[in-house]
Design a protein around this motif. Structure first.
Motif, PDB file in Angstrom:
ATOM      1  N   ASP A 145       7.489   7.380-114.159  1.00 59.56           N
ATOM      2  CA  ASP A 145       7.826   8.339-115.226  1.00 59.56           C
ATOM      3  C   ASP A 145       7.184   7.992-116.569  1.00 59.56           C
ATOM      4  O   ASP A 145       7.831   8.021-117.614  1.00 59.56           O
ATOM      5  CB  ASP A 145       9.350   8.407-115.423  1.00 59.56           C
ATOM      6  CG  ASP A 145      10.003   9.135-114.268  1.00 59.56           C
ATOM      7  OD1 ASP A 145       9.343  10.027-113.693  1.00 59.56           O
ATOM      8  OD2 ASP A 145      11.140   8.802-113.924  1.00 59.56           O
ATOM      9  N   THR A 161       5.186   8.421-119.828  1.00 59.33           N
ATOM     10  CA  THR A 161       4.833   9.503-120.748  1.00 59.33           C
ATOM     11  C   THR A 161       4.217   8.892-121.995  1.00 59.33           C
ATOM     12  O   THR A 161       4.675   7.853-122.474  1.00 59.33           O
ATOM     13  CB  THR A 161       6.093  10.324-121.117  1.00 59.33           C
ATOM     14  OG1 THR A 161       6.578  10.934-119.924  1.00 59.33           O
ATOM     15  CG2 THR A 161       5.791  11.398-122.146  1.00 59.33           C
ATOM     16  N   LYS A 162       3.178   9.534-122.487  1.00 54.95           N
ATOM     17  CA  LYS A 162       2.570   9.083-123.737  1.00 54.95           C
ATOM     18  C   LYS A 162       2.318  10.289-124.636  1.00 54.95           C
ATOM     19  O   LYS A 162       1.683  11.265-124.229  1.00 54.95           O
ATOM     20  CB  LYS A 162       1.243   8.354-123.462  1.00 54.95           C
ATOM     21  CG  LYS A 162       0.490   7.935-124.716  1.00 54.95           C
ATOM     22  CD  LYS A 162       1.202   6.856-125.490  1.00 54.95           C
ATOM     23  CE  LYS A 162       0.514   6.550-126.806  1.00 54.95           C
ATOM     24  NZ  LYS A 162       1.248   5.560-127.612  1.00 54.95           N
ATOM     25  N   ARG A 163       2.839  10.187-125.855  1.00 52.77           N
ATOM     26  CA  ARG A 163       2.626  11.252-126.847  1.00 52.77           C
ATOM     27  C   ARG A 163       1.836  10.692-128.004  1.00 52.77           C
ATOM     28  O   ARG A 163       2.099   9.579-128.456  1.00 52.77           O
ATOM     29  CB  ARG A 163       3.970  11.719-127.407  1.00 52.77           C
ATOM     30  CG  ARG A 163       4.698  12.679-126.550  1.00 52.77           C
ATOM     31  CD  ARG A 163       5.993  13.118-127.224  1.00 52.77           C
ATOM     32  NE  ARG A 163       6.696  14.040-126.368  1.00 52.77           N
ATOM     33  CZ  ARG A 163       6.392  15.326-126.263  1.00 52.77           C
ATOM     34  NH1 ARG A 163       5.426  15.833-127.011  1.00 52.77           N
ATOM     35  NH2 ARG A 163       7.045  16.104-125.443  1.00 52.77           N
ATOM     36  N   LEU A 170       0.775  15.776-125.933  1.00 54.92           N
ATOM     37  CA  LEU A 170       1.306  15.060-124.780  1.00 54.92           C
ATOM     38  C   LEU A 170       0.118  14.603-123.936  1.00 54.92           C
ATOM     39  O   LEU A 170      -0.523  15.400-123.250  1.00 54.92           O
ATOM     40  CB  LEU A 170       2.212  16.007-123.974  1.00 54.92           C
ATOM     41  CG  LEU A 170       3.034  15.380-122.863  1.00 54.92           C
ATOM     42  CD1 LEU A 170       3.976  14.313-123.389  1.00 54.92           C
ATOM     43  CD2 LEU A 170       3.835  16.457-122.138  1.00 54.92           C
ATOM     44  N   LYS A 210       2.143  12.826-118.823  1.00 54.33           N
ATOM     45  CA  LYS A 210       3.464  13.409-118.599  1.00 54.33           C
ATOM     46  C   LYS A 210       4.029  12.938-117.258  1.00 54.33           C
ATOM     47  O   LYS A 210       3.469  13.240-116.198  1.00 54.33           O
ATOM     48  CB  LYS A 210       3.326  14.939-118.610  1.00 54.33           C
ATOM     49  CG  LYS A 210       4.640  15.677-118.590  1.00 54.33           C
ATOM     50  CD  LYS A 210       4.372  17.179-118.590  1.00 54.33           C
ATOM     51  CE  LYS A 210       5.612  17.936-118.262  1.00 54.33           C
ATOM     52  NZ  LYS A 210       5.305  19.347-118.000  1.00 54.33           N
ATOM     53  N   ASN A 211       5.098  12.161-117.334  1.00 58.30           N
ATOM     54  CA  ASN A 211       5.817  11.685-116.143  1.00 58.30           C
ATOM     55  C   ASN A 211       4.898  11.193-115.017  1.00 58.30           C
ATOM     56  O   ASN A 211       5.044  11.594-113.863  1.00 58.30           O
ATOM     57  CB  ASN A 211       6.716  12.795-115.595  1.00 58.30           C
ATOM     58  CG  ASN A 211       7.761  13.193-116.603  1.00 58.30           C
ATOM     59  OD1 ASN A 211       8.225  12.367-117.379  1.00 58.30           O
ATOM     60  ND2 ASN A 211       8.108  14.469-116.620  1.00 58.30           N
ATOM     61  N   ARG A 264      -4.776  17.206-117.252  1.00 56.96           N
ATOM     62  CA  ARG A 264      -3.934  17.456-118.436  1.00 56.96           C
ATOM     63  C   ARG A 264      -2.715  16.537-118.491  1.00 56.96           C
ATOM     64  O   ARG A 264      -1.585  16.988-118.726  1.00 56.96           O
ATOM     65  CB  ARG A 264      -3.498  18.914-118.469  1.00 56.96           C
ATOM     66  CG  ARG A 264      -4.685  19.828-118.690  1.00 56.96           C
ATOM     67  CD  ARG A 264      -4.304  21.242-118.657  1.00 56.96           C
ATOM     68  NE  ARG A 264      -5.468  22.092-118.722  1.00 56.96           N
ATOM     69  CZ  ARG A 264      -5.432  23.397-118.673  1.00 56.96           C
ATOM     70  NH1 ARG A 264      -4.272  24.013-118.545  1.00 56.96           N
ATOM     71  NH2 ARG A 264      -6.527  24.093-118.742  1.00 56.96           N
ATOM     72  N   GLY A 265      -2.961  15.267-118.212  1.00 57.31           N
ATOM     73  CA  GLY A 265      -1.899  14.266-118.346  1.00 57.31           C
ATOM     74  C   GLY A 265      -0.945  14.171-117.180  1.00 57.31           C
ATOM     75  O   GLY A 265       0.002  13.392-117.221  1.00 57.31           O
ATOM     76  N   GLU A 266      -1.181  14.973-116.135  1.00 57.70           N
ATOM     77  CA  GLU A 266      -0.264  14.939-114.981  1.00 57.70           C
ATOM     78  C   GLU A 266      -1.015  14.575-113.712  1.00 57.70           C
ATOM     79  O   GLU A 266      -2.157  15.014-113.517  1.00 57.70           O
ATOM     80  CB  GLU A 266       0.374  16.318-114.781  1.00 57.70           C
ATOM     81  CG  GLU A 266       1.498  16.604-115.735  1.00 57.70           C
ATOM     82  CD  GLU A 266       2.157  17.935-115.399  1.00 57.70           C
ATOM     83  OE1 GLU A 266       3.110  17.918-114.618  1.00 57.70           O
ATOM     84  OE2 GLU A 266       1.692  18.960-115.917  1.00 57.70           O
TER      85      GLU A 266
END
Lengths: 261, 325
Positions: free
Chosen positions: B9, B11-13, B18, B21-22, B211-213
């Motif tokens: 899980d 996550t980095k912002r 974002l 994501k997870n 896209r981060g996933e």
């Protein structure tokens, strides 16, 4: 902390120091601000301000060499390491950020120390040459005290340089705030003009000078160079420089830790 | 089963952006793992978090048996990193670079000298060991960066786009060495790449980051099997096709293979055949053939990211050239 880990960390600190010495000492900003600029200041005060005593000219230039040399090396080292991304190489290595910062502080301090000693020696030997008086008049050097004073000045300067350099992405970003504080200290810490003259307009404001580390450097150097040692005063000066160095280093480590997250 | 890398899980912002994501992934010890994704997908952010260079906003990260942010010294001594840009000291020689890195990892002098000689030999840099790195080509610098990441004999090797922008010869040398490190020395390798063929040839398992996933994860065969053959269809017409925009409304992705041949990706291709027939009739075209295609990893990538790999590779090459400058 075990002895093994401490010695491991010290060896890593020295590896970083040695690397910085080899890579960054001969970069032009280091040379200019460490050697050329203090000598220019010396001649400016020698020719333009006859009221400045020879003692102040000498200790002033030695202080400025250590201050500008050590702070400039830090500005050069950090910005170049960030630009070439070699900072990541250090960050990914098994070394504590505090040790990393300490290694870099030592490299800056050694540079400040070396240039200050070279510039000081030149001025002691040849500073009054043009007046045919040989060695500087009134010179009564206490070599060990002088060395300690120069080294502590270099350490406090490199720690100060760290605060403004650890986050910097280019040399200018570190240099402009550094210049503000460096020039401020030159003019209010009694570097070239005695504190009593600097604060002649308002003697009660003299305490401001003692909020800056360079005031203690100048005091210690004056005592070590012209045989006016007052042991208690000297000890206080050294302790103040150590206190400022430790505080600046801690602040630098905090800023650095925040910047790498 | 022992995991070399475990991410839960994550996550980095960055402010409002974002970046990850997870993210969940597990890499087994001795595995060659590939992270595929287009520019800006979050590959570098993920590798920076795994190596302790960037802190995550939330989530759990375990690398080589520890958390790189809680036990940094212990964890960092167990892996090596080859970043996207070869961050070598250009004023030093290759030998000096290796010696300095060895000292940072507390490798005893005799061991680091022996290992440095072996690595320079393997990576084809022995003859240039005393040359300043400033004189090295991009491929030589990358090979030196790999040697520096291996000087302390790490368990895990992280590589961020190791062959991006390199010539064929350097690319082949690096791929050969990575395979050997994995097969003969049992090192866990975590590699990010945008070269499908590289991931297909080298990796045991692949994850696709978009896209981060993580949008897909598994062995290459598993990923290919996740797309049904009927999801990819190639259609050949008797004449050049004018515009694809009409067909794009009906499918996930349409790629022009030749002026009269297209490839369509859609989970409902049978329903879309009617649209294709209509399209041909309206444009005065005749359908010569309709074939289903065995999916490749490239098809998997396109299916899960919706991106054309040729365009992705071109973008990555331009970016790589720009960042090395």
């Amino acid at each position: 902390m075990s002895i093994k880990r401490l010695s491991d960390d010290l060896l890593k600190v020295w590896a970083i120091t040695e690397k910085d010495i080899r890579m960054y000492y001969l970069k032009s900003p280091s040379i200019f601000f460490g050697i050329v600029f203090p000598l220019i200041l010396y001649f400016t005060f020698a020719m333009g301000r006859p009221c400045v005593t020879e003692a102040h000219r000498l200790t002033g230039v030695v202080t400025v060499s250590a201050l500008f040399g050590a702070t400039s090396v830090e500005a050069v080292v950090f910005s170049l390491e960030r630009r070439s991304r070699t900072m990541d190489r250090l960050l990914v290595a098994p070394i504590h950020p505090g040790a990393l910062i300490f290694g870099k502080a030592i490299s800056g301090a050694i540079f400040g120390f070396i240039v200050a000693i070279i510039v000081g020696a030149i001025l002691m030997l040849f500073g009054s040459f043009w007046r045919w008086t040989g060695l500087m008049p009134g010179l009564k050097l206490e070599p060990v005290t002088f060395m300690i004073a120069v080294f502590l000045t270099s350490i406090v300067s490199s720690s100060l340089g760290m605060i403004f350099s650890v986050k910097a992405r280019d040399i200018t970003e570190a240099m402009w705030p550094l210049n503000v504080i460096r020039f401020l200290m030159i003019f209010i810490c009694g570097v070239f003009i005695p504190l009593d003259e600097t604060f002649a307009f308002m003697p009660s404001a003299k305490f401001i000078a003692y909020l800056f580390p360079i005031t203690y450097s100048v005091e210690a150097l004056m005592q070590a160079t012209f045989g006016m040692i007052q042991p208690r005063r000297l000890l206080l000066d050294f302790l103040a420089l150590i206190f400022f160095s430790a505080t600046f280093l801690m602040i630098a480590v905090k800023i650095f830790n925040r910047s790498i997250r | 089963m022992t995991f070399a890398i475990k991410v839960n899980d994550l996550t980095k912002r960055y402010g409002r952006v974002l970046a990850l994501k997870n993210v969940r992934l597990e890499v087994e010890e001795g595995e060659f793992f590939g992270l595929l994704g287009p520019n800006g997908a979050g590959k570098t952010t993920l590798i920076r978090i795994l190596t302790g260079l960037t802190a995550p906003t939330s989530g759990e990260v375990i690398v080589a048996g520890g958390n790189p942010f809680e036990e940094p010294v212990k964890v960092k001594s167990r892996f090596g990193l080859v970043p996207e840009i070869s961050n070598v000291y250009v004023d030093f020689t290759a030998w000096e670079n290796l010696m300095f890195t060895g000292r940072l990892y507390s490798v005893p002098r005799d061991v680091r000298e022996k290992r440095a000689m072996e690595l320079l030999e393997i990576l084809g840099l022995k003859e240039r060991r005393d040359s300043p790195v400033r004189q090295f080509s991009k491929g030589m610098r990358r090979r030196l960066a790999i040697a520096m990441a291996l000087i302390h004999d790490p368990q895990i090797l992280f590589l961020d786009e190791p062959t991006s922008g390199l010539d064929v010869q350097s690319t082949n040398v690096i791929r050969g060495i990575l395979r050997r490190l994995n097969e003969e020395e049992g090192k866990t390798i975590f590699l990010t790449t945008h070269y499908i063929e590289e991931a297909e040839r080298l990796c045991h398992r692949v994850a696709i980051l978009n896209r981060g996933e993580i949008v897909a994860q598994g062995t290459v065969e598993e990923l290919k099997a996740s797309i049904k053959m009927s999801e990819i269809v190639e259609v050949t017409f008797n004449a050049p096709i004018p515009s694809l925009s009409e067909l794009e409304k009906h499918c996930d992705k349409v790629i022009r293979l030749r002026e009269n041949k297209i490839r369509l990706y859609s989970p409902h291709i049978s329903r879309n055949l009617e649209a294709i027939t209509d399209f041909a009739r309206r444009n005065g075209l005749e359908i010569l053939s309709v074939n289903t295609v065995n999916p490749t990893l490239e098809d998997v990538f396109i299916r899960y990211t919706g991106l054309d790999i040729v365009a992705v590779e071109r973008m990555e090459q331009i970016r790589a050239k720009g960042s090395e400058r």
